[in-house]
Scaffold this active site. Structure first.
Site: not given
Length: 394
Positions: A77-79, A81, A167
């Site tokens: 997921w957002s790791t 980014k 976010y």
């Protein structure tokens, strides 16, 4: 329907290695299985480039038919980014990207809707006002790079850019990623592979090649909210939060699908091992070096953690009553210690629990990945237990 009973099965045998000095990390990792309902997971810790913890265990699927192996990968997921931000910082370091230049100077269509002067740094720091689209975005169109980037280019910001953070849960990858594509002619996944993960042998991809599907862990959706279910939770959100987090609504079912894995989603569909996450965030922890390789200059690595202003995030505010502060593609640990006791440490969490951490002052980088998702966007208790154990051992 009654809430399923928590798993009471014994903690699985762990594999890998752990320096005796960091035995508390192994204990915390094992405790996650015993008391925090971990299904399958891995954690890697590096200190000044030396791997001191590299552990994995549990199950790669909900049915418990596949063991979590050394090379099991999972959607983080957002790791993702922080990894996409690393690509942008590499371009800036090479003089190809000016973080203070208008986005429209690289992506002319972006100048619509009053965004002609919006600088690149606002994209990296969730301050662009483009946290989500106002019109419904079906999944098929969300997976279409050209469609989604064109809609973002045409839309107006939700708030005055630069004044607040909100976010950009899914739009971040398209926004930063399209700037990367306009400069290099390559989508972020290809750029990452060609310039960083391929040369360094790091097991991380944006999306997942079909040939690698057999070693991917199955994500298991978090338990629903207690009071009234997901619909009741959505009803309490502000419109901008709904746009950011539920347009389109995605979860484990979507992330396990071939369509998700085949798409280019640089905000949310990075796949890798904990080892890979620690190596990539290790570039920031190592002041530009990872695994003996110079990836960024020291000044570029330091620029990545320049705070862009603390505030109560317009999207995450319901879950974080306190103020948070984003740097340039990474979140600062701050006074609440999301990434350990150093307020200038940085990192990024992924929906459900995963995490990458970088602390240049202590030389620590950490990667934590798992497949049983928790209900939190950030600061999952399993992650926090591991971070506390790392810093307790230093």
């Amino acid at each position: 329907m009654p809430e399923p009973e928590p798993d009471r099965s014994p903690a699985p045998a762990l594999e890998g290695h752990c320096d005796p000095r960091f035995a508390a990390v192994r204990d915390a990792f094992e405790a996650n299985f015993r008391t925090r309902e971990e299904l399958g997971a891995a954690v890697t810790v590096q200190v000044h480039g030396e791997t001191v913890v590299d552990l994995w265990g549990g199950w790669a699927d909900a049915a418990r038919t596949r063991r979590w192996e050394r090379d099991t990968v999972v959607n983080v997921w957002s790791t993702t980014k922080g990894v996409t931000a690393l690509c942008a910082h590499l371009l800036a370091d090479r003089g190809l990207l000016d973080l203070d230049a208008p986005v429209a100077s690289y992506w002319p269509e972006f100048g619509a809707g009053g965004k002609e002067a919006l600088p690149v740094r606002h994209l990296l720091s969730h301050r662009a006002g483009l946290a989500g689209l106002r019109e419904p975005l079906p999944l098929a169109e969300f997976y279409d790079w050209e469609v989604t980037t064109a809609r973002l280019a045409a839309t107006e910001p939700w708030w005055e850019p630069g004044t607040r953070s909100g976010y950009h849960a899914m739009t971040y990858g398209f926004l930063v990623g399209e700037v990367i594509r306009r400069i290099t002619g390559r989508l972020p996944g290809a750029f990452l592979h060609d310039e960083i993960t391929g040369p360094l042998g790091i097991d991380f991809t944006i999306g997942l090649p079909e040939k690698e599907a057999d070693r991917a862990a199955e994500l298991v959706h978090p338990r629903p909210p207690q009071a009234g279910g997901q619909e009741a939770a959505f009803a309490q959100w502000e419109p901008v939060a709904l746009a950011a987090l539920a347009n389109p609504p995605v979860g484990a079912a979507q992330a396990n699908s071939p369509e998700w894995r085949a798409a280019e989603l640089p905000a949310a569909n990075g796949h890798g091992t904990a080892r890979a996450v620690a190596q990539l965030y290790g570039v920031f922890a190592g002041r530009g070096r990872s695994g003996g390789h110079r990836v960024l200059s020291e000044s570029a690595a330091e620029r990545a953690r320049e705070g862009q202003g603390a505030c109560r995030d317009l999207v995450l505010g319901a879950g974080h009553g306190h103020e948070t502060e984003c740097a340039l593609g990474l979140w600062l640990s701050g006074p609440h210690g999301s990434y350990g006791p150093n307020p200038r440490a940085v990192g990024h969490d992924g929906f459900g629990g995963s995490c990458g951490l970088a602390d240049p002052e202590s030389g620590v980088s950490l990667g934590y990945v798992m497949n049983r998702m928790g209900p939190n966007i950030a600061d999952d208790p399993r992650k926090m237990a591991l971070i506390d154990a790392v810093y307790g051992a230093l």
